[in-house]
Design a protein around this motif. Structure first.
Motif, mmCIF file in Angstrom:
data_model
loop_
_atom_site.group_PDB
_atom_site.id
_atom_site.type_symbol
_atom_site.label_atom_id
_atom_site.label_comp_id
_atom_site.label_asym_id
_atom_site.label_seq_id
_atom_site.Cartn_x
_atom_site.Cartn_y
_atom_site.Cartn_z
ATOM 1 N N ARG A 235 0.837 -1.209 0.000
ATOM 2 C CA ARG A 235 0.000 0.000 0.000
ATOM 3 C C ARG A 235 0.868 1.253 0.000
ATOM 4 N N ASP A 236 1.882 1.242 0.854
ATOM 5 C CA ASP A 236 2.753 2.423 0.949
ATOM 6 C C ASP A 236 3.504 2.663 -0.358
ATOM 7 N N ASP A 237 4.002 1.581 -0.963
ATOM 8 C CA ASP A 237 4.713 1.732 -2.240
ATOM 9 C C ASP A 237 3.774 2.281 -3.312
ATOM 10 N N ARG A 238 2.550 1.769 -3.328
ATOM 11 C CA ARG A 238 1.579 2.234 -4.319
ATOM 12 C C ARG A 238 1.210 3.691 -4.076
ATOM 13 N N ALA A 239 1.033 4.054 -2.812
ATOM 14 C CA ALA A 239 0.683 5.439 -2.486
ATOM 15 C C ALA A 239 1.818 6.395 -2.863
ATOM 16 N N GLU A 240 3.064 5.975 -2.623
ATOM 17 C CA GLU A 240 4.196 6.837 -2.974
ATOM 18 C C GLU A 240 4.288 7.008 -4.489
ATOM 19 N N ALA A 241 4.106 5.903 -5.225
ATOM 20 C CA ALA A 241 4.168 5.991 -6.685
ATOM 21 C C ALA A 241 3.075 6.913 -7.218
ATOM 22 N N ALA A 242 1.873 6.802 -6.631
ATOM 23 C CA ALA A 242 0.766 7.660 -7.068
ATOM 24 C C ALA A 242 1.045 9.127 -6.737
ATOM 25 N N LYS A 247 2.405 14.596 -8.472
ATOM 26 C CA LYS A 247 3.267 15.782 -8.384
ATOM 27 C C LYS A 247 3.933 16.057 -9.733
ATOM 28 N N ALA A 248 4.369 14.985 -10.424
ATOM 29 C CA ALA A 248 4.991 15.160 -11.735
ATOM 30 C C ALA A 248 4.002 15.751 -12.738
ATOM 31 N N ALA A 249 2.752 15.272 -12.699
ATOM 32 C CA ALA A 249 1.730 15.795 -13.607
ATOM 33 C C ALA A 249 1.442 17.262 -13.313
#
Length: 528
Positions: A235-242, A247-249
């Motif tokens: 969950r944490d990895d997915r949340a960080e990637a999202a 932020k990039a967008a």
């Protein structure tokens, strides 16, 4: 004098035994039922009878163990499966199968229950043997059966609350099952892998579309260890990637060129904080904006934010104005993608040149060891953050207990006798873990909400609240992601106690206790 049946008692027959059982002051062994009469509304082999007139004979199940959900189901829907009974020499109905159904029906005041009348067992030992066989061989609904049943009920327009009421199931469990039903992957996994329970199937449903994550979860469930910690890391990895993607967008929409985070030794790309222009002046985001190499990647930075109270108002100190705290969050990290060609200089090149001799002396194995150590630290920090989330969720459920577990008093005494444990540091966290209603204490405000709660509960529950204060004092210093790097007696005492209370330590928590966990149990490292 009213009969025992009129009083609402269940008659327990005992074969050669002294009376020894009472259930909630309304059940006793022995007694005369000569004044009781059954109302038969069907043929002889199937009758409806006042449950108070049934005799519960010697039973393989000494304690009917009536859980709330079961009793609520009988109250709402009645006894759905007929009680099996036989007639004794006095034509009284003696329960063969259905002790729990009978007792529950009396508790909730059902007027009649269905009873299937069968031949009397030849011997008492046969009756007990049949009861053991009947209970042992009964197969509970599988996870996929339960999901399908609740899904079908929902198709009839029933809400999760209505399904819960009709089936005597907790609403949260029904909601979980309905969430699983929406995922073909999760229902398929529950059907194929019978070891998945409902909660685990729901977690698999969370990661529908991520085949690798689902595979890891199913393997963890099969092995019976580390499931919750793995799920939280995913969950944490997915949340960080999202969060990085969002932020990039956002930055791209503002006209900024976004690039991948460069390696530390990239020969072309440098972060602006390292660079100077041709005159030796430090480059900033503003002064570098017109450079063709101007870009940014999304990374973490430290910055100050105002400390606010529960109402969102900034907390002010009397002499220094608004109070702030340092936080770490995602932000643009500005770079030049071809700093040498653009005429920029690296202000730290001289320092790097001075240490070049040492670097040349390093072997490939030594350099790889250092890189591996850095990857390990990055991953361990992430693992500790995930484990902290799981641990605090577990603590919240654990501290909802009405009574303290075995060993809690000794743990409390030993903790309070040890120097260094500061209860005040964990007060705010204790309010959160125990879920105390009312204002929380802060640096400028006291709160009596916890004390008031202690005054309203039983002595046993008050002991759990005291345990919550002590556990919060242990937990508070472990909020930092690098806490695993400093094994100490307090951390070992704290985590060991949680483990004794059936909390499953993550590999990184074992490491914080000075143990060396199986590498397979730890997260996969990356440069991050």
């Amino acid at each position: 004098m009213p009969s025992q049946a009129q009083k609402g008692t269940i008659i327990y027959a005992s074969a050669g035994r002294q009376p020894h059982l009472a259930i909630q002051n309304s059940v006793r062994i022995g007694g005369d039922v000569s004044s009781a009469s059954s109302t038969i509304v069907s043929r002889e082999d199937f009758v409806r009878v006042d449950p108070r007139e049934l005799i519960v004979g010697a039973n393989a199940r000494l304690d009917p163990r009536l859980d709330k959900e079961f009793v609520d189901s009988v109250r709402e829907r009645g006894v759905l499966q007929a009680v099996t009974a036989y007639r004794d020499d006095e034509q009284r109905l003696v329960v063969l199968f259905g002790q729990r159904r009978t007792v529950a029906a009396v508790q909730v005041g059902r007027e009649t229950v269905p009873v299937m009348v069968v031949d009397r067992p030849e011997a008492e030992v046969d009756r007990l043997g049949d009861q053991v066989t009947e209970n042992d061989r009964r197969a509970a609904l599988s996870t996929v059966d339960r999901v399908a049943a609740f899904e079908q009920m929902s198709m009839f327009g029933l809400s999760a609350s209505q399904i819960a009421k009709r089936t005597g199931t907790r609403k949260a469990e029904v909601a979980t099952a309905l969430a699983v039903a929406k995922s073909k992957l999760a229902t398929g996994a529950a059907k194929r892998y019978e070891f998945l329970d409902l909660r685990q199937a729901a977690v698999v449903a969370e990661f529908d579309g991520d085949k690798d994550a689902c595979t890891q979860l199913i393997v963890a469930a099969k092995e019976g260890q580390g499931f919750d910690h793995l799920a939280q890391r995913l969950r944490d990895d997915r949340a960080e990637a999202a969060a990085r993607a969002a932020k990039a967008a956002e930055l791209h929409a503002a006209g900024l060129r976004i690039v991948a985070e460069p390696p530390r030794a990239d020969p072309q790309v440098r972060e602006l904080y390292r660079l100077v222009d041709t005159e030796g002046e430090a480059l900033t985001e503003e002064s570098h904006r017109e450079c063709p190499g101007h870009a940014a990647f999304v990374g973490y930075s430290w910055y100050d934010v105002d400390i606010t109270d529960e109402d969102g108002h900034a907390e002010d100190s009397e002499d220094q104005g608004p109070r702030t705290k340092r936080v770490r969050g995602l932000a643009p990290q500005f770079v030049c993608t071809d700093y040498v060609a653009r005429g920029h200089g690296d202000r730290y090149r001289a320092l790097e040149t001075a240490s070049q001799a040492d670097k040349v002396a390093e072997t490939d194995a030594e350099r790889e060891a250092k890189r591996a150590e850095r990857r390990d630290v990055i991953q361990a920090n992430k693992d500790w953050t995930s484990a902290t989330t799981v641990r605090r969720e577990w603590l919240t459920g654990f501290l909802a207990r009405r009574t303290a577990p075995k060993g809690a008093v000794a743990f409390l005494a030993a903790s309070l006798a040890q120097p260094g444990l500061v209860l005040e540091r964990g007060y705010d966290l204790a309010y959160e873990l125990v879920q105390v209603d009312g204002p929380r204490p802060s640096w400028h405000r006291q709160s009596n909400a916890f004390t008031d709660l202690v005054g309203r509960v039983s002595e046993a529950r008050a002991q759990m609240l005291a345990l919550g204060l002590v556990l919060a004092a242990y937990e508070y210093p472990l909020r930092e992601k690098s806490s695993w790097r400093d094994p100490n007696a307090g951390t070992v005492r704290y985590l060991s106690f949680l483990q004794e209370c059936k909390y499953e330590l993550a590999a990184i928590e074992q490491r914080a206790c000075g143990e060396t966990p199986d590498p397979a149990e730890q997260g996969t490292g990356s440069e991050g």
